[in-house]
Design an enzyme around this catalytic site. Structure first.
Site, short mmCIF file in Angstrom:
data_model
loop_
_atom_site.label_atom_id
_atom_site.label_comp_id
_atom_site.label_asym_id
_atom_site.label_seq_id
_atom_site.Cartn_x
_atom_site.Cartn_y
_atom_site.Cartn_z
N ASP A 74 46.12 36.16 39.79
CA ASP A 74 46.60 35.83 38.45
C ASP A 74 47.93 36.52 38.19
O ASP A 74 48.81 35.95 37.56
CB ASP A 74 45.59 36.28 37.39
N ASP B 114 50.30 37.29 40.32
CA ASP B 114 51.39 36.57 40.98
C ASP B 114 51.70 35.26 40.26
O ASP B 114 52.84 34.85 40.14
CB ASP B 114 51.02 36.27 42.45
N GLU C 76 38.08 43.25 21.74
CA GLU C 76 36.91 42.87 22.55
C GLU C 76 37.38 42.53 23.96
O GLU C 76 38.57 42.27 24.17
CB GLU C 76 36.22 41.65 21.93
N LYS D 154 38.38 40.60 27.30
CA LYS D 154 38.83 39.25 27.64
C LYS D 154 38.03 38.84 28.88
O LYS D 154 38.24 39.36 29.97
CB LYS D 154 40.32 39.24 27.94
N GLU E 7 33.44 31.75 26.25
CA GLU E 7 33.63 31.66 27.69
C GLU E 7 32.33 31.39 28.39
O GLU E 7 31.32 32.07 28.14
CB GLU E 7 34.20 32.97 28.26
N CYS F 243 35.26 30.13 70.02
CA CYS F 243 34.87 29.22 71.10
C CYS F 243 35.95 29.11 72.19
O CYS F 243 35.78 28.36 73.14
CB CYS F 243 34.57 27.82 70.55
N CYS G 94 41.36 25.63 64.92
CA CYS G 94 40.69 25.53 66.21
C CYS G 94 40.53 24.06 66.56
O CYS G 94 40.18 23.25 65.71
CB CYS G 94 39.32 26.20 66.07
#
Ligand code: IVH
Length: 678
Positions: A38, A40, A121, A123, A179, A414, A429
């Protein structure tokens, strides 16, 4: 940066920032899989804003500053919010918090010594959701989306235990906003389960919550442990209270969770003290938080303060700094993902970062190692942004002479070759069929609907059989019958279900050619390309033979519908001895049907044919395919609409019915003649 650059460079940079930010928005909001922290991301947004402030004439129509997050994806229905869902201004220092308080005083024309009470409060790092009640009944739940239009997640939200379906004594209209999140413990457990079942691994609890909530199928959401914390409201038919604090208490009284770290502060010192207290408690909280939110307590003052752009003047998010520390890079290990991607992981001398001991960092990819000039033994500065896996932000010993790190060109799982395709950063791979890291994904793809379509062989069974050591490569699927006895004894399996499964496997011993080729999971080869290739070369064996020519690539690329990228992928695949062996093994079990081009117009076009009894020179599937090639439809039962019945030895009731209905009946040899003549 914004100070030192000229206009042309700024225009260029703004173009790149628009693309970059859109890319990261998409990863974050749509795919729930961020690549950067976040912090960046915020830095990119800030750089964009600073450049736009300096060069207002360069603001682009697609500027990230005109968007808020990503617009909602199309999978879920859209809903317009009754009141917009806004965002918050961010602050990163105590000075900015003091500025915020001073700004509010000025706006309200209050004396310098006056203080406007505020709530503080945590976040929560989840995703915003608005839940609407009408006459106490939950009627709608929506994500934020772009703030004006979100996604309808009502059925999903109904599965969240924290959110009541009905509220007694609520106002007629009540929108509670808060949220949706997943606790750290539930996130760990979910990822462990996902790993065991071969499902998607989530980068952090926020992405897990988003991925779980934004499901078209609410039963998936129901199986995920989502929680909810309210932090505000949208439309309400009557005021909830006079203050933010009391309004939140009222919401709590409706039975909806509200943070127990919500307090009312009488001065800035109290706000900052609460910030520090929450920061201290952060590591021990059961969920991720990324700062503290302050809000003016008196709602009449909130009203007067109003909004600027997309954020209220009365609110502020005081973010925690990204936590950094210095340590030594002791080793670089390569992990192979389920799709074959090689991801370098840095092993560190363990170091405390914000109360958590960090011993591993993701190094993303080969280019990132090069960008940082990383070598084993380097001192590095690492950062933990709370929500994403820790990462290296700086190499502190770049200038020292040390052995360079060489990124592997073979898969550590492998030993197949590992290559990066043109223009791609990821090294992959090439040992698809035999690489243990890719086994589950490959097998799942091989049996999937679009490929062999083996009914009853689902993810759970594949995972179970891998665990038992019965499944290594696709050929093993056709040897599962050797484990019939052992399988019947296992929990959840009965003789009937085992035989059904083995029966549907046997039914695919002569798979359709294009589906078989597609099922091999060769990169770039989808079902359409598979068909184009087989239309030209007929069989997979022929493709393989051609792949061995020195000019195979050109030969493949010349095929209609096939370009150089596909040609290269094909050559790479067959170049790998492991893949050739796995294919031989598979071809010893199954015989894909050679590709025969599409249906033609014949006297049989549109006719219905039924095959019954046993066929001797061909399988039932082949007979059906022959019928389809003549343009006819192969049906399973005889009716008045049947035009022809091909009956082999042992034919019973269908033959009888055909005779009763007077339908033409022929034997296998006569059918073969029809096919030959057509
Ligand atoms: S108040 C108009 N309080 O942070 C104000 N938001 O950066 C709306 N968030 O979209 C939000 N915890 O999803 C508020 N205690 C909290 C929060 C909170 C998390 C989220 C919310 C909002 C985003 C803004």
């Amino acid at each position: 940066m914004a100070d030192s650059i000229g206009e042309a460079e700024a225009a260029n940079r703004l173009m790149r920032l628009a693309r970059l930010i859109a890319h990261h928005d998409k990863l974050y909001h749509d795919q729930d899989a961020p690549e950067i922290s976040d912090a960046d991301y915020d830095a990119l947004v800030r750089e964009n804003r600073e450049l736009e402030e300096r060069f207002p004439q360069l603001v682009r129509p697609d500027s990230p500053s005109k968007r808020l997050g990503a617009a909602p994806t199309t999978a879920l229905a859209k809903v317009a919010h009754a009141r917009p869902m806004l965002s918050l201004e961010n602050a990163f220092s105590e000075d900015e918090v003091n500025d915020f308080a001073a700004r509010i005083r000025r706006f309200l024309n209050l004396p310098a010594e006056a203080f406007v009470a505020m709530t503080a409060e945590p976040k929560i790092d989840g995703l915003s959701c608005s839940v609407r009640y009408e006459r106490g009944d939950l009627v709608l739940a929506a994500t934020r989306g772009d703030g004006a239009v979100g996604e309808d997640v009502t059925p999903n939200v109904r599965t969240i235990a924290d959110i009541p379906q009905h509220i007694a004594n609520a106002p007629d209209v009540l929108e509670v906003r808060g949220e949706v999140y997943m606790s750290k413990a539930d996130f760990e457990a979910l990822n462990a389960r996902q790993e065991a079942s071969g499902g998607k691994i989530f980068a952090n609890p926020r992405n897990a919550a988003a991925g779980s909530l934004r499901q078209k199928d609410a039963s998936i959401t129901a199986a995920r442990p989502l929680r909810f914390l309210a932090h505000g409201w949208g439309e309400v038919s009557e005021p909830l209270a006079d203050t933010q604090f009391e309004a939140m208490k009222r919401i709590e009284s409706f039975g909806i969770p509200v943070s127990d770290l919500l307090v009312r502060c009488d001065d800035t010192a109290a706000m900052l003290a609460h910030y520090r207290a929450i920061e201290k408690a952060r590591a021990d909280l059961p969920f991720d938080i990324d700062g503290v939110v302050y809000k003016v307590d008196r709602l009449d003052l909130q009203e007067r303060l109003g909004f600027v752009a997309r954020a209220p003047r009365w609110g502020l998010a005081h973010k925690f700094p990204a936590e950094k520390a210095e340590t030594t890079l002791e080793a670089i290990d390569i992990q192979v993902g389920r799709t074959g991607k090689l991801t370098p992981v840095g092993r560190l001398t363990p170091v405390g970062v914000g109360g958590v001991i960090v011993a591993n960092v993701t190094l993303h990819n080969r280019d990132e190692i090069q960008r940082l000039g990383l070598r084993i033994g380097d001192r590095v500065r690492i950062q933990r942004a709370g929500d994403v896996i820790p990462q290296v932000v700086e190499n502190l010993t770049r200038d020292e002479v040390r052995e360079p790190y060489v990124f592997p060109d073979h898969c550590p799982e492998c030993q197949s070759e590992a290559v990066a395709e043109e223009g791609e950063v990821d090294v992959r791979c090439t040992g698809g069929l035999i690489c243990p890291a890719q086994r589950f994904e490959r097998l799942r793809h091989f049996v999937s609907r679009g490929a062999l379509d083996i009914e009853g062989l689902g993810e759970k069974s594949i995972a179970e059989f891998i665990e038992l050591g019965w499944l290594h490569s696709p050929a093993d699927i056709f040897r599962l019958r050797n484990h019939r006895g052992a399988l019947i004894g296992l929990e959840g399996w009965k003789e009937k279900s085992v035989d059904n499964l083995l029966g549907s496997i046997e039914a695919k011993r002569e798979p359709d050619g294009p589906r078989f080729l597609f099922g091999l999971g060769i990169r770039q080869i989808g079902i359409v390309t598979a068909r184009d290739l087989l239309k030209c070369f007929g069989t997979v064996e022929e493709l393989r033979r051609v792949a061995a020519h020195p000019d195979a690539q050109a030969e493949f690329a010349a095929v209609e519908g096939v370009g150089p990228v596909v040609a290269e992928a094909l050559v790479d695949f067959f170049h790998e001895e492991h893949n050739r062996e796995a294919l031989d093994d598979l071809l010893s079990e199954v015989s894909p049907k050679p590709f025969v081009s599409d249906a033609r117009q014949t006297e049989w076009t549109g006719k219905t044919i039924v095959f019954t009894g046993s066929l001797e020179t061909m399988s039932r599937d082949e007979a059906k395919a022959q019928a389809e090639r003549l343009g006819a439809r192969a049906a399973g039962s005889v009716s008045a609409k049947t035009d022809l019945v091909v009956a082999g030895p042992g034919a019973g009731s269908k033959l009888k019915k055909a005779e009763e209905l007077g339908i033409r009946v022929i034997n296998e040899a006569e059918w073969a003649q029809i096919v030959a003549d057509a």
